[in-house]
Design a protein around this motif. Structure first.
Motif, PDB file in Angstrom:
ATOM      1  N   ALA A   1       0.855  -1.259   0.063  1.00  0.00           N
ATOM      2  CA  ALA A   1      -0.058   0.114   0.356  1.00  0.00           C
ATOM      3  C   ALA A   1       0.950   1.242   0.015  1.00  0.00           C
ATOM      4  O   ALA A   1       0.858   2.265  -0.767  1.00  0.00           O
ATOM      5  N   ASN A   2       1.874   1.310   0.808  1.00  0.00           N
ATOM      6  CA  ASN A   2       2.668   2.247   0.962  1.00  0.00           C
ATOM      7  C   ASN A   2       3.588   2.626  -0.496  1.00  0.00           C
ATOM      8  O   ASN A   2       3.488   3.704  -1.044  1.00  0.00           O
ATOM      9  N   SER A   3       3.744   1.690  -1.098  1.00  0.00           N
ATOM     10  CA  SER A   3       4.571   1.680  -2.638  1.00  0.00           C
ATOM     11  C   SER A   3       3.501   2.165  -3.575  1.00  0.00           C
ATOM     12  O   SER A   3       3.975   2.857  -4.385  1.00  0.00           O
ATOM     13  N   LEU A   4       2.288   1.617  -3.508  1.00  0.00           N
ATOM     14  CA  LEU A   4       1.176   2.169  -4.684  1.00  0.00           C
ATOM     15  C   LEU A   4       1.102   3.374  -4.392  1.00  0.00           C
ATOM     16  O   LEU A   4       0.864   4.245  -5.565  1.00  0.00           O
ATOM     17  N   PHE A   5       1.364   4.132  -3.344  1.00  0.00           N
ATOM     18  CA  PHE A   5       0.866   5.607  -3.456  1.00  0.00           C
ATOM     19  C   PHE A   5       1.980   6.449  -4.023  1.00  0.00           C
ATOM     20  O   PHE A   5       1.515   7.439  -4.327  1.00  0.00           O
ATOM     21  N   ALA A   6       3.000   5.955  -4.262  1.00  0.00           N
ATOM     22  CA  ALA A   6       4.045   6.418  -5.166  1.00  0.00           C
ATOM     23  C   ALA A   6       3.515   6.708  -6.632  1.00  0.00           C
ATOM     24  O   ALA A   6       4.200   7.406  -7.378  1.00  0.00           O
ATOM     25  N   PHE A   7       2.633   5.888  -6.783  1.00  0.00           N
ATOM     26  CA  PHE A   7       2.018   5.999  -8.240  1.00  0.00           C
ATOM     27  C   PHE A   7       0.956   7.142  -8.409  1.00  0.00           C
ATOM     28  O   PHE A   7       0.332   7.141  -9.456  1.00  0.00           O
ATOM     29  N   GLY A   8       0.707   7.860  -7.423  1.00  0.00           N
ATOM     30  CA  GLY A   8      -0.158   8.884  -7.596  1.00  0.00           C
ATOM     31  C   GLY A   8      -1.458   8.599  -7.583  1.00  0.00           C
ATOM     32  O   GLY A   8      -2.158   7.590  -6.912  1.00  0.00           O
ATOM     33  N   ASP A   9      -2.544   9.445  -8.347  1.00  0.00           N
ATOM     34  CA  ASP A   9      -4.065   9.094  -8.141  1.00  0.00           C
ATOM     35  C   ASP A   9      -4.384   7.845  -8.553  1.00  0.00           C
ATOM     36  O   ASP A   9      -5.614   7.250  -8.225  1.00  0.00           O
ATOM     37  N   ARG A  10      -3.910   7.145  -9.396  1.00  0.00           N
ATOM     38  CA  ARG A  10      -4.329   5.935  -9.923  1.00  0.00           C
ATOM     39  C   ARG A  10      -4.247   4.690  -8.767  1.00  0.00           C
ATOM     40  O   ARG A  10      -4.834   3.784  -8.961  1.00  0.00           O
ATOM     41  N   ALA A  11      -3.584   4.970  -7.927  1.00  0.00           N
ATOM     42  CA  ALA A  11      -3.289   3.929  -6.803  1.00  0.00           C
ATOM     43  C   ALA A  11      -4.569   4.279  -5.716  1.00  0.00           C
ATOM     44  O   ALA A  11      -4.862   3.185  -4.954  1.00  0.00           O
ATOM     45  N   ILE A  12      -5.221   5.388  -5.892  1.00  0.00           N
ATOM     46  CA  ILE A  12      -6.407   5.648  -4.806  1.00  0.00           C
ATOM     47  C   ILE A  12      -7.443   4.614  -4.621  1.00  0.00           C
ATOM     48  O   ILE A  12      -7.862   3.838  -3.627  1.00  0.00           O
ATOM     49  N   GLU A  13      -7.953   4.234  -5.855  1.00  0.00           N
ATOM     50  CA  GLU A  13      -8.983   3.164  -5.903  1.00  0.00           C
ATOM     51  C   GLU A  13      -8.668   1.928  -5.260  1.00  0.00           C
ATOM     52  O   GLU A  13      -9.244   1.162  -4.548  1.00  0.00           O
ATOM     53  N   PRO A  14      -7.399   1.341  -5.907  1.00  0.00           N
ATOM     54  CA  PRO A  14      -7.035  -0.009  -5.311  1.00  0.00           C
ATOM     55  C   PRO A  14      -6.915   0.044  -4.029  1.00  0.00           C
ATOM     56  O   PRO A  14      -7.210  -0.885  -3.222  1.00  0.00           O
ATOM     57  N   LEU A  15      -6.379   1.103  -3.332  1.00  0.00           N
ATOM     58  CA  LEU A  15      -6.158   1.215  -1.864  1.00  0.00           C
ATOM     59  C   LEU A  15      -7.348   1.319  -1.194  1.00  0.00           C
ATOM     60  O   LEU A  15      -7.601   0.565  -0.207  1.00  0.00           O
ATOM     61  N   GLN A  16      -8.479   1.921  -1.710  1.00  0.00           N
ATOM     62  CA  GLN A  16      -9.597   1.941  -1.217  1.00  0.00           C
ATOM     63  C   GLN A  16     -10.385   0.574  -0.905  1.00  0.00           C
ATOM     64  O   GLN A  16     -10.995   0.040  -0.244  1.00  0.00           O
ATOM     65  N   GLN A  17     -10.122  -0.385  -2.209  1.00  0.00           N
ATOM     66  CA  GLN A  17     -10.734  -1.593  -2.210  1.00  0.00           C
ATOM     67  C   GLN A  17      -9.873  -2.313  -1.185  1.00  0.00           C
ATOM     68  O   GLN A  17     -10.240  -3.480  -0.687  1.00  0.00           O
ATOM     69  N   LEU A  18      -8.636  -2.284  -1.173  1.00  0.00           N
ATOM     70  CA  LEU A  18      -7.772  -3.020  -0.189  1.00  0.00           C
ATOM     71  C   LEU A  18      -8.276  -2.958   1.250  1.00  0.00           C
ATOM     72  O   LEU A  18      -8.603  -3.843   2.093  1.00  0.00           O
ATOM     73  N   PHE A  19      -8.781  -1.547   1.581  1.00  0.00           N
ATOM     74  CA  PHE A  19      -9.272  -1.413   2.781  1.00  0.00           C
ATOM     75  C   PHE A  19     -10.438  -2.040   2.962  1.00  0.00           C
ATOM     76  O   PHE A  19     -10.867  -2.773   4.389  1.00  0.00           O
ATOM     77  N   VAL A  20     -11.343  -2.094   1.933  1.00  0.00           N
ATOM     78  CA  VAL A  20     -12.688  -2.982   2.026  1.00  0.00           C
ATOM     79  C   VAL A  20     -12.526  -4.486   2.302  1.00  0.00           C
ATOM     80  O   VAL A  20     -13.101  -5.036   3.353  1.00  0.00           O
ATOM     81  N   ASN A  21     -11.452  -4.808   1.492  1.00  0.00           N
ATOM     82  CA  ASN A  21     -11.338  -6.264   1.427  1.00  0.00           C
ATOM     83  C   ASN A  21     -10.362  -6.835   2.758  1.00  0.00           C
ATOM     84  O   ASN A  21     -10.603  -7.953   3.134  1.00  0.00           O
ATOM     85  N   SER A  22      -9.902  -6.005   3.423  1.00  0.00           N
ATOM     86  CA  SER A  22      -8.795  -6.186   4.705  1.00  0.00           C
ATOM     87  C   SER A  22      -9.544  -5.961   5.884  1.00  0.00           C
ATOM     88  O   SER A  22      -9.926  -4.570   5.954  1.00  0.00           O
ATOM     89  N   ASP A  23      -9.629  -6.609   6.874  1.00  0.00           N
ATOM     90  CA  ASP A  23      -9.908  -6.220   8.321  1.00  0.00           C
ATOM     91  C   ASP A  23      -8.681  -6.133   9.399  1.00  0.00           C
ATOM     92  O   ASP A  23      -9.008  -6.113  10.558  1.00  0.00           O
ATOM     93  N   ASN A  24      -7.644  -6.104   8.596  1.00  0.00           N
ATOM     94  CA  ASN A  24      -6.360  -6.176   9.577  1.00  0.00           C
ATOM     95  C   ASN A  24      -6.114  -4.778  10.023  1.00  0.00           C
ATOM     96  O   ASN A  24      -6.108  -3.834   9.299  1.00  0.00           O
ATOM     97  N   TRP A  25      -5.816  -4.547  11.163  1.00  0.00           N
ATOM     98  CA  TRP A  25      -5.735  -3.243  11.865  1.00  0.00           C
ATOM     99  C   TRP A  25      -4.469  -2.476  11.219  1.00  0.00           C
ATOM    100  O   TRP A  25      -4.422  -1.222  11.001  1.00  0.00           O
ATOM    101  N   LEU A  26      -3.340  -3.081  10.952  1.00  0.00           N
ATOM    102  CA  LEU A  26      -2.222  -2.527  10.193  1.00  0.00           C
ATOM    103  C   LEU A  26      -2.302  -2.190   8.883  1.00  0.00           C
ATOM    104  O   LEU A  26      -2.121  -1.113   8.601  1.00  0.00           O
ATOM    105  N   VAL A  27      -3.178  -2.995   8.231  1.00  0.00           N
ATOM    106  CA  VAL A  27      -3.586  -2.614   6.616  1.00  0.00           C
ATOM    107  C   VAL A  27      -4.410  -1.522   6.607  1.00  0.00           C
ATOM    108  O   VAL A  27      -4.066  -0.514   5.999  1.00  0.00           O
ATOM    109  N   ARG A  28      -5.248  -1.348   7.366  1.00  0.00           N
ATOM    110  CA  ARG A  28      -6.359  -0.376   7.596  1.00  0.00           C
ATOM    111  C   ARG A  28      -5.721   0.824   8.027  1.00  0.00           C
ATOM    112  O   ARG A  28      -5.731   1.934   7.375  1.00  0.00           O
ATOM    113  N   GLN A  29      -4.940   0.826   9.170  1.00  0.00           N
ATOM    114  CA  GLN A  29      -4.254   2.285   9.518  1.00  0.00           C
ATOM    115  C   GLN A  29      -3.198   2.676   8.630  1.00  0.00           C
ATOM    116  O   GLN A  29      -3.352   3.858   8.498  1.00  0.00           O
TER     117      GLN A  29
END
Length: 221
Positions: free
Chosen positions: A88-116
């Protein structure tokens, strides 16, 4: 790069010494994607989660379409939270195109580290709407620390066009039963000079918990 130097680099990436790994990763960053990506792909497929995490770090240093796709594939297949958070941290380096995948990861994961991690990343983005959507999901998380991270993020949203929506949620949270929720709410509100925020804080200044009171008495900077 000569083959013997490349072989040494690969060995150092797998070295048990963290410093050696970091030095090798820095060296890999300066190599062309044609050389670096196959090495990172190999690390990405390792059974050792620490090496897979290292691969995620390296992919964030190679801003190419191939590295982006490898990170996206990782989100779909990886099970380890440490690796996913680094991806997730590395994806952010790719700018706006990373925002939607990050949101989807948040929905898919219930892990505190990933979500925070995702909330923290979106705080640094220029997409308050997406941050707000993620925050609303985090506020009903079973993990209290994730919920508190979301509350503090609402404080940042007070500086955006979503101020009214954030204030409504913070007003509700200010009456929460658990003192830590009220405490974080006071911290989120304390940075704002908005009259409605100050009104909510004035009530929290009479809270039964001294930590909440102390946070509510803080003056905006």
């Amino acid at each position: 790069m000569k083959s013997d130097r490349l072989s040494l680099l690969k060995l150092n990436l797998r070295n048990h010494n963290i410093y050696q790994r970091k030095t090798a990763l820095d060296e890999l960053t300066n190599l062309s994607p044609a050389i670096a990506l196959p090495i990172l792909q190999e690390l990405r497929e390792s059974p050792d989660f620490a090496l897979r995490r290292l691969a995620m770090m390296g992919l964030g240093n190679q801003i190419t379409e191939d590295s982006f796709q490898l990170l996206i594939q990782t989100l779909a297949t990886e099970q380890d939270a440490n690796v996913l958070a680094e991806a997730a941290n590395s994806l952010f380096a790719f700018g706006d195109r990373a925002i939607e995948p990050l949101q989807q990861l948040f929905v898919n994961s219930d892990n505190w580290l990933v979500r925070q991690t995702i909330i923290s990343i979106l705080l640094d983005s220029k997409n308050p709407g997406m941050l707000f959507q993620v925050v609303k999901l985090a506020l009903v998380d079973q993990d209290q620390t994730t919920k508190e991270t979301a509350i503090l993020a609402l404080g940042q949203l007070l500086k955006t066009d979503l101020k009214s929506e954030a204030l409504e949620i913070l007003k509700t949270l200010s009456a929460a039963q658990y003192w830590r929720t009220r405490w974080r709410t006071a911290i989120a509100l304390a940075a704002s000079s908005d009259p409605q925020a100050r009104k909510i804080l004035s009530k929290l200044q009479s809270d039964e918990n001294y930590r909440v009171v102390a946070a509510a008495l803080e003056q905006p900077k």
